[in-house]
Design an enzyme around this catalytic site. Structure first.
Site, PDB file in Angstrom:
ATOM      1  N   GLU A 159     -11.503  -1.787  -1.858  1.00  0.00           N
ATOM      2  CA  GLU A 159     -10.833  -0.975  -0.845  1.00  0.00           C
ATOM      3  C   GLU A 159      -9.750  -0.128  -1.515  1.00  0.00           C
ATOM      4  O   GLU A 159      -9.568  -0.155  -2.725  1.00  0.00           O
ATOM      5  CB  GLU A 159     -10.220  -1.874   0.230  1.00  0.00           C
ATOM      6  CG  GLU A 159      -9.202  -2.876  -0.307  1.00  0.00           C
ATOM      7  CD  GLU A 159      -8.742  -3.869   0.744  1.00  0.00           C
ATOM      8  OE1 GLU A 159      -9.282  -3.855   1.879  1.00  0.00           O
ATOM      9  OE2 GLU A 159      -7.841  -4.679   0.446  1.00  0.00           O
ATOM     10  N   ASP A 200       0.841  -1.215   0.000  1.00  0.00           N
ATOM     11  CA  ASP A 200       0.000   0.000   0.000  1.00  0.00           C
ATOM     12  C   ASP A 200       0.868   1.255   0.000  1.00  0.00           C
ATOM     13  O   ASP A 200       0.733   2.124   0.869  1.00  0.00           O
ATOM     14  CB  ASP A 200      -0.928   0.023   1.216  1.00  0.00           C
ATOM     15  CG  ASP A 200      -1.876  -1.150   1.268  1.00  0.00           C
ATOM     16  OD1 ASP A 200      -2.187  -1.701   0.200  1.00  0.00           O
ATOM     17  OD2 ASP A 200      -2.306  -1.539   2.373  1.00  0.00           O
TER      18      ASP A 200
END
Length: 325
Positions: free
Chosen positions: A204, A36
């Protein structure tokens, strides 16, 4: 004229194989682990900064997007001041932007699979290790009573205003208005901007960017992790999806015009070649390359475990108003 690539492509199609339509990730040397990631160029000297999920959120710098990348420390080595989300030291999904003269890094605090979550903020004037100040919670929290999960924050400036998108599974992606300093929510309710009604609603990691009259909403969809112990069915692994709208606050549709609050979404980047499960993406404007997509992925020749994920990046090109990798 003899065209061997066309012939090879045709033969592969006959035998049920496909030729990747995607460019391979750009080169990376040095500290290329990523999960991420959030990437930005410092305005004063052009130095690249890469921040990662985990522990105090790793700070990695380089004079070139391709490296060599060097670990410099952590954003919050002592953890967060947020005490309501189950743990304080393992912070996720950093999202960094320059707001005025200050760099803002939004982060998430939660535990895997939990809806007990909160989004926090750290600030710095330089982004160097040791320069960050934890500002704590910004007003976006979740629990089992909420329709969303308060992780994976992403800030975007629209005119003189700021919006924060966030969310993971449950009700998928939501958005909320921020105050004029982008330090707290503005006090209005969050609203949904993307939702996949099928299965586990596995969407997400949203990121919104603007180009030529449209706001492009990207998100990661599918199973993110644990590929070394339980590899998903083909196509169920992470991929990067997209929709667009002329407004940053909603009305996002995919290439076919399908509503992205009702399962719409076009693929921006998915597994191809040795690239497996790309996701955790963002987009920034590079001083020489223009808009660059960045993400993490597993290289099937290196390893599928979370600890083997690599930093990927590609200059975006455009086709009929849509970004292409």
């Amino acid at each position: 004229m003899f065209k061997p690539l066309v012939i090879v492509s045709s033969l592969l199609a006959v035998f049920g194989q496909s030729v990747s339509a995607y460019s391979n990730p750009g080169a990376c040397t040095g500290a290329c682990w990523a999960h991420d990631p959030s990437v930005i160029q410092r305005s004063s000297d052009g130095l690249y900064f890469k921040f990662n999920t985990g522990s105090g959120m790793e700070i990695v710098t380089s004079s070139s997007l391709s490296g060599p990348w060097t670990i410099k420390g952590s954003v919050l080595p002592g953890g967060t001041s947020i005490t309501t989300a189950g743990q304080k030291t393992d912070m996720w999904a950093p999202d960094v932007h320059k707001v005025g003269d200050i760099y803002h890094l939004y982060y998430s605090v939660s535990t895997f699979g939990s809806q007990n979550s909160a989004i926090g903020l750290a600030t710095s004037s330089t982004m160097d290790a040791g320069s960050w100040t934890d500002k704590g919670a910004i007003g976006v929290t979740s629990s089992s009573s909420k329709p969303y999960n308060a992780i994976d924050a992403n800030l975007i400036q629209v005119g003189t205003s700021y919006l924060l998108s966030f969310g993971s599974f449950w009700g998928d992606i939501y958005q909320v208005a921020m105050n004029s300093a982008a330090t707290k929510t503005a006090g209005t309710a969050a609203y949904q901007i993307e939702y996949n009604p099928s299965g586990s609603h596995a969407c997400e990691g949203s990121f919104i960017f603007y180009n030529a009259g449209y706001y492009y909403l990207t998100w990661s969809q599918g199973i993110c992790c644990g590929y070394d112990t339980s590899k998903p069915a083909a196509g169920a692994e992470y991929k990067i999806m997209m929709c667009r709208s002329s407004s940053a606050t909603g009305g996002f549709v995919d290439k076919n015009g399908a509503d992205c609050k009702n399962g719409g979404g076009s693929v921006l980047l998915e597994s191809h070649g040795t690239v497996y499960g790309p996701g955790g993406q963002g987009v920034f404007t590079d001083s020489s390359l223009g808009l660059v997509l960045y993400y993490h992925y597993a290289n099937t020749n290196v390893g599928l475990g979370d600890g083997a994920y690599l930093f990927g990046w590609n200059k975006l090109t455009w086709s009929n108003g849509w970004p292409v990798v």
